[in-house]
Scaffold this motif. Sequence first.
Motif, PDB file in Angstrom:
ATOM      1  N   ASN A  17       4.709  -9.912   0.805  1.00 25.04           N
ATOM      2  CA  ASN A  17       3.967 -10.321  -0.381  1.00 25.04           C
ATOM      3  C   ASN A  17       4.486  -9.640  -1.648  1.00 25.04           C
ATOM      4  O   ASN A  17       4.392 -10.196  -2.746  1.00 25.04           O
ATOM      5  N   GLU A  46       1.784  -8.993   7.997  1.00 25.35           N
ATOM      6  CA  GLU A  46       2.629  -7.799   7.958  1.00 25.35           C
ATOM      7  C   GLU A  46       2.475  -6.984   9.238  1.00 25.35           C
ATOM      8  O   GLU A  46       3.467  -6.534   9.835  1.00 25.35           O
ATOM      9  N   PRO A  94      -3.049  -9.469  -3.394  1.00 27.37           N
ATOM     10  CA  PRO A  94      -2.777  -9.682  -1.967  1.00 27.37           C
ATOM     11  C   PRO A  94      -3.988 -10.275  -1.257  1.00 27.37           C
ATOM     12  O   PRO A  94      -5.134 -10.045  -1.645  1.00 27.37           O
ATOM     13  N   ASP A 140      -2.010 -11.778   4.261  1.00 24.14           N
ATOM     14  CA  ASP A 140      -0.741 -11.086   4.012  1.00 24.14           C
ATOM     15  C   ASP A 140      -0.661  -9.792   4.817  1.00 24.14           C
ATOM     16  O   ASP A 140       0.364  -9.491   5.435  1.00 24.14           O
TER      17      ASP A 140
END
Length: 467
Positions: free
Chosen positions: A88, A105, A97, A101
């Motif tokens: 992001n 991750e 964010p 996201d």
Amino acid sequence: MELLTALYLLCFLYLTYYLYKIALQRTNQCCYMLGYECYKATEDRRLDTESCASIILRNKSLGLEEYRFLLQTIVNSGIGENTYAPDNVIQGKEERPELIDSLTEMDQIFFNTLDSLFAKSGISPQEIDILVVNVSLLSCVPSLAARVINRYKMRCDVKAFNLSGMGCSASLVAIDLVQQLFKSYKNAFAIVVSTEALGANWYCGREKSMMLSNCLFRSGGCSMLFTNNKALKHRAILKLKYMVRTHYGSNDEAYDCCIQVEDGLGYRGFRLTKKLVKAAAQSFIINLRVLGPKMLPLWEIIRYIVVSFQQRRKSKSASLDQGLMAAIPNLKTGAEHFCIHPGGKAVIDGVGKSLGLTDYDLEPARMTLHRFGNTSAGGLWYVLGYMEAKKRLKKGDRIIMISFGAGFKCNNCVWEVMKDMKDGNVWEDCIDEYPPDSLGNPFMEKYGWINDAALSFIRMEDYRSIS
């Protein structure tokens, strides 16, 4: 007669100490590491000079003074051009964010490393008895541990733990938890997953002490497999010998030196103060007072006591550096390798100076900081990976791991190498390039013009518009 008495006393002390160490080793439950896998992001997430500059220029809160500060910080950071940022941030979504996201991750790090770990070890997810996931800055429902259990369809009786807020030293906290659980669960398998959620915690303000985290922290993580089954000793790569955890949070300066806060504009980030190095040194000394007697030979302990007594008599007002040298014994008598958390150049150099370590000893931590940056809780294992890729680790060697984390914590442990280790691991494609001739980066060469005094008359908004 006095000499003979002294010799008898010395022999008695040595025998007592030897029996104490044998008893300590027997009472400690075995904890073997069967394997570990570090995460390496894809090339589209690499933070080279141009990528860093574009991210910095997107922050409209910054002025010329902040640009100059960032340039100097990056140049002196010891970090190279091959570290990785969250998706992001690369995509320009750091200011807003989304939860997806952060979860994406984590999925990338968790499942990439765990898939590889299960495949290489031959241990299936259904054989895992204990799961510990540590991510300090992301707490979701269901937990991240539950996310792993769901993905791999683990057994319903798996003992799952989700740790948050433990900072850069979290992986050793997790391993200590596993070691304690091994006392209750026999012939068990345990998984530890250590990483950090950076995407949702990228600082977008202009406070200098909070901008430091953007210069140091990078994407990374590690998954590890442990067992206390002695029948699998022949498959182990490491054996945990000693673990000592120190929490210095009762000291206000130490507590505040690395803390998550919001700045005056409401931007959340990590404030890293100048007191951090001092807190690390003081907590380190406290930790070694406990760890030292466990790992050092008796003759070194006696030498250290005598030298410390002599130094205290010579000077009662020693400086901090002198105090550190007086308070820390020669750890090289108890370990062949030093695995230091790559938290930053100042921390690595500070530990090296206080312990009297050579460039060879500090090379793994320095190279890890240069290649991967500070990957928080996963950082120690990239340092270990460097040692392994360089074929430094031989059977019988001892490794001391030194880690620091917010709180303020100092968690250290000693491992015994169970077999010659020579896997290229995450370093395989670049290990021949390390150490490089220079750890410098091209930031000053490309952006040194920011320090030109003439720029003081130029508005940064005008520069952004033409960049």
